[in-house]
Design a protein around this motif. Sequence first.
Motif, PDB file in Angstrom:
ATOM      1  N   GLY A 125      31.139 -25.368  -1.729  1.00  0.00           N
ATOM      2  CA  GLY A 125      31.489 -26.297  -0.665  1.00  0.00           C
ATOM      3  C   GLY A 125      32.941 -26.706  -0.709  1.00  0.00           C
ATOM      4  N   ASP A 126      33.489 -26.837  -1.927  1.00  0.00           N
ATOM      5  CA  ASP A 126      34.894 -27.194  -2.061  1.00  0.00           C
ATOM      6  C   ASP A 126      35.801 -26.114  -1.489  1.00  0.00           C
ATOM      7  OD1 ASP A 126      34.558 -29.679  -3.230  1.00  0.00           O
ATOM      8  OD2 ASP A 126      34.780 -28.951  -5.288  1.00  0.00           O
ATOM      9  N   VAL A 127      35.327 -24.864  -1.477  1.00  0.00           N
ATOM     10  CA  VAL A 127      36.125 -23.761  -0.950  1.00  0.00           C
ATOM     11  C   VAL A 127      35.915 -23.567   0.546  1.00  0.00           C
ATOM     12  CG1 VAL A 127      36.433 -21.242  -1.026  1.00  0.00           C
ATOM     13  CG2 VAL A 127      36.304 -22.548  -3.152  1.00  0.00           C
ATOM     14  N   PHE A 128      34.664 -23.651   1.000  1.00  0.00           N
ATOM     15  CA  PHE A 128      34.350 -23.223   2.358  1.00  0.00           C
ATOM     16  C   PHE A 128      33.972 -24.337   3.335  1.00  0.00           C
ATOM     17  CE2 PHE A 128      33.363 -19.403  -0.235  1.00  0.00           C
ATOM     18  CZ  PHE A 128      34.326 -18.572   0.308  1.00  0.00           C
ATOM     19  N   VAL A 129      33.787 -25.564   2.848  1.00  0.00           N
ATOM     20  CA  VAL A 129      33.402 -26.668   3.744  1.00  0.00           C
ATOM     21  C   VAL A 129      34.382 -27.829   3.650  1.00  0.00           C
ATOM     22  CG1 VAL A 129      31.621 -28.380   4.279  1.00  0.00           C
ATOM     23  CG2 VAL A 129      30.957 -26.056   3.657  1.00  0.00           C
ATOM     24  N   GLY A 130      34.596 -28.325   2.450  1.00  0.00           N
ATOM     25  CA  GLY A 130      35.414 -29.511   2.263  1.00  0.00           C
ATOM     26  C   GLY A 130      36.789 -29.462   2.890  1.00  0.00           C
ATOM     27  N   PRO A 131      37.504 -28.323   2.802  1.00  0.00           N
ATOM     28  CA  PRO A 131      38.848 -28.290   3.390  1.00  0.00           C
ATOM     29  C   PRO A 131      38.860 -28.616   4.882  1.00  0.00           C
ATOM     30  CG  PRO A 131      38.530 -26.416   1.931  1.00  0.00           C
ATOM     31  CD  PRO A 131      37.194 -27.087   2.071  1.00  0.00           C
ATOM     32  N   TYR A 132      37.837 -28.170   5.605  1.00  0.00           N
ATOM     33  CA  TYR A 132      37.795 -28.394   7.055  1.00  0.00           C
ATOM     34  C   TYR A 132      37.432 -29.843   7.377  1.00  0.00           C
ATOM     35  CZ  TYR A 132      37.777 -23.340   6.975  1.00  0.00           C
ATOM     36  OH  TYR A 132      38.112 -22.033   6.742  1.00  0.00           O
ATOM     37  N   LEU A 133      36.482 -30.397   6.638  1.00  0.00           N
ATOM     38  CA  LEU A 133      36.096 -31.785   6.883  1.00  0.00           C
ATOM     39  C   LEU A 133      37.246 -32.730   6.568  1.00  0.00           C
ATOM     40  CD1 LEU A 133      32.475 -31.777   5.433  1.00  0.00           C
ATOM     41  CD2 LEU A 133      33.193 -31.442   7.804  1.00  0.00           C
ATOM     42  N   ALA A 134      38.066 -32.376   5.585  1.00  0.00           N
ATOM     43  CA  ALA A 134      39.177 -33.238   5.196  1.00  0.00           C
ATOM     44  C   ALA A 134      40.422 -33.026   6.048  1.00  0.00           C
ATOM     45  CB  ALA A 134      39.517 -33.008   3.717  1.00  0.00           C
ATOM     46  N   HIS A 135      40.668 -31.789   6.484  1.00  0.00           N
ATOM     47  CA  HIS A 135      41.956 -31.478   7.108  1.00  0.00           C
ATOM     48  C   HIS A 135      41.861 -30.904   8.521  1.00  0.00           C
ATOM     49  CE1 HIS A 135      44.106 -32.413   3.411  1.00  0.00           C
ATOM     50  NE2 HIS A 135      43.149 -31.766   2.763  1.00  0.00           N
ATOM     51  N   SER A 136      40.643 -30.699   9.033  1.00  0.00           N
ATOM     52  CA  SER A 136      40.471 -30.281  10.426  1.00  0.00           C
ATOM     53  C   SER A 136      39.154 -30.834  10.976  1.00  0.00           C
ATOM     54  CB  SER A 136      40.492 -28.752  10.532  1.00  0.00           C
ATOM     55  OG  SER A 136      40.522 -28.329  11.882  1.00  0.00           O
ATOM     56  N   PRO A 137      38.923 -32.138  10.810  1.00  0.00           N
ATOM     57  CA  PRO A 137      37.607 -32.695  11.170  1.00  0.00           C
ATOM     58  C   PRO A 137      37.315 -32.682  12.661  1.00  0.00           C
ATOM     59  CG  PRO A 137      39.147 -34.452  10.636  1.00  0.00           C
ATOM     60  CD  PRO A 137      39.830 -33.162  10.275  1.00  0.00           C
ATOM     61  N   ASP A 138      38.344 -32.595  13.485  1.00  0.00           N
ATOM     62  CA  ASP A 138      38.120 -32.600  14.930  1.00  0.00           C
ATOM     63  C   ASP A 138      37.634 -31.250  15.450  1.00  0.00           C
ATOM     64  OD1 ASP A 138      40.642 -31.650  14.135  1.00  0.00           O
ATOM     65  OD2 ASP A 138      41.523 -31.997  16.103  1.00  0.00           O
ATOM     66  N   LEU A 139      37.591 -30.246  14.585  1.00  0.00           N
ATOM     67  CA  LEU A 139      37.041 -28.941  14.960  1.00  0.00           C
ATOM     68  C   LEU A 139      35.866 -28.593  14.049  1.00  0.00           C
ATOM     69  CD1 LEU A 139      40.278 -26.876  15.713  1.00  0.00           C
ATOM     70  CD2 LEU A 139      38.595 -27.707  17.368  1.00  0.00           C
ATOM     71  N   ALA A 140      35.032 -29.583  13.784  1.00  0.00           N
ATOM     72  CA  ALA A 140      33.854 -29.408  12.938  1.00  0.00           C
ATOM     73  C   ALA A 140      32.631 -29.933  13.681  1.00  0.00           C
ATOM     74  CB  ALA A 140      34.034 -30.157  11.618  1.00  0.00           C
ATOM     75  N   TRP A 141      31.628 -29.065  13.820  1.00  0.00           N
ATOM     76  CA  TRP A 141      30.379 -29.450  14.498  1.00  0.00           C
ATOM     77  C   TRP A 141      29.190 -29.050  13.634  1.00  0.00           C
ATOM     78  CZ3 TRP A 141      34.590 -27.574  17.047  1.00  0.00           C
ATOM     79  CH2 TRP A 141      35.078 -28.321  18.141  1.00  0.00           C
ATOM     80  N   VAL A 142      28.088 -29.752  13.839  1.00  0.00           N
ATOM     81  CA  VAL A 142      26.848 -29.388  13.167  1.00  0.00           C
ATOM     82  C   VAL A 142      25.781 -29.097  14.208  1.00  0.00           C
ATOM     83  CG1 VAL A 142      27.399 -30.833  11.172  1.00  0.00           C
ATOM     84  CG2 VAL A 142      25.912 -31.729  12.964  1.00  0.00           C
ATOM     85  N   LEU A 143      24.798 -28.337  13.781  1.00  0.00           N
ATOM     86  CA  LEU A 143      23.570 -28.118  14.527  1.00  0.00           C
ATOM     87  C   LEU A 143      22.535 -29.041  13.895  1.00  0.00           C
ATOM     88  CD1 LEU A 143      22.520 -26.195  16.799  1.00  0.00           C
ATOM     89  CD2 LEU A 143      21.670 -24.738  14.949  1.00  0.00           C
ATOM     90  N   ALA A 144      22.079 -30.016  14.642  1.00  0.00           N
ATOM     91  CA  ALA A 144      21.204 -31.057  14.097  1.00  0.00           C
ATOM     92  C   ALA A 144      19.777 -30.858  14.570  1.00  0.00           C
ATOM     93  CB  ALA A 144      21.706 -32.434  14.501  1.00  0.00           C
ATOM     94  N   GLY A 145      18.840 -31.034  13.636  1.00  0.00           N
ATOM     95  CA  GLY A 145      17.431 -30.906  13.944  1.00  0.00           C
ATOM     96  C   GLY A 145      16.711 -32.227  13.839  1.00  0.00           C
ATOM     97  N   GLU A 146      15.512 -32.190  13.291  1.00  0.00           N
ATOM     98  CA  GLU A 146      14.678 -33.382  13.183  1.00  0.00           C
ATOM     99  C   GLU A 146      15.391 -34.469  12.394  1.00  0.00           C
ATOM    100  OE1 GLU A 146      10.177 -34.539  11.608  1.00  0.00           O
ATOM    101  OE2 GLU A 146      10.894 -32.472  11.542  1.00  0.00           O
ATOM    102  N   ALA A 147      15.280 -35.705  12.880  1.00  0.00           N
ATOM    103  CA  ALA A 147      15.918 -36.869  12.260  1.00  0.00           C
ATOM    104  C   ALA A 147      17.435 -36.721  12.199  1.00  0.00           C
ATOM    105  CB  ALA A 147      15.346 -37.128  10.871  1.00  0.00           C
ATOM    106  N   ASP A 148      17.989 -35.918  13.110  1.00  0.00           N
ATOM    107  CA  ASP A 148      19.433 -35.715  13.211  1.00  0.00           C
ATOM    108  C   ASP A 148      20.020 -35.074  11.954  1.00  0.00           C
ATOM    109  OD1 ASP A 148      21.745 -35.851  14.803  1.00  0.00           O
ATOM    110  OD2 ASP A 148      22.425 -37.677  13.796  1.00  0.00           O
ATOM    111  N   LYS A 149      19.205 -34.328  11.205  1.00  0.00           N
ATOM    112  CA  LYS A 149      19.653 -33.699   9.964  1.00  0.00           C
ATOM    113  C   LYS A 149      20.268 -32.341  10.250  1.00  0.00           C
ATOM    114  CE  LYS A 149      17.947 -32.766   5.278  1.00  0.00           C
ATOM    115  NZ  LYS A 149      16.743 -32.792   4.398  1.00  0.00           N
TER     116      LYS A 149
END
Length: 207
Positions: A47-71
């Motif tokens: 996650g530190d390699v493939f997820v964290g950098p985007y959430l920290a430094h490009s959060p406006d271009l990050a989306w999730v696909l949410a299912g039950e209970a918005d998970k």
Amino acid sequence: MTAAPLLVRPARAGDPEEVRRLYEICLRTAALGRDATGLVGDPRLLGDVFVGPYLAHSPDLAWVLAGEADKAVGYILAAADTAAFERELDRLWWPRVRRRVTGPVKAGSPDAWLRSYVDDPPHTPESITGRYPAHMHIDLLPEAQGGGNGRRLCATVIEALRERGVPGLHLGVNARNGNALGFYEHVGFAMLDDGPETKILGMRTTP
């Protein structure tokens, strides 16, 4: 009863629980789309390699696909200017990760590859970023695959990049991941670099 459709929404980069969930999805899809739990000694490092950098430094271009209970059951992460993004990670993100990961790793192991990525991060050549400056990364849990969910996530990123006037988008795919290669080509990506280990595909996002 028919299940409710999965929702595409912005990622909550400041929510520790959501960040942990996206790290978990990364781990559970890291082995060519299959679960890599138990294959790495430091599961957080993926996650530190493939997820964290985007959430920290490009959060406006990050989306999730949410299912039950918005998970979250999937995500798509992107950076509009890859060269600038990589420079920012060199300055701010990778030093932070290096301080966390210390100690020896087994040569040839997945952890060794991840540590080499952290210690000497790859940089995308200008021959790619010149025409395709943006890049993206997408992962879906098995229960979220199919039904057009991956296509919807890609369309969300492509539209956001078009609105910004970003002319092109690229991504890297493991050469052994035939399913992913087929999906991206079906969505509209074309081969830019047919490497033996990593294939680089690209798409023009503006005329």
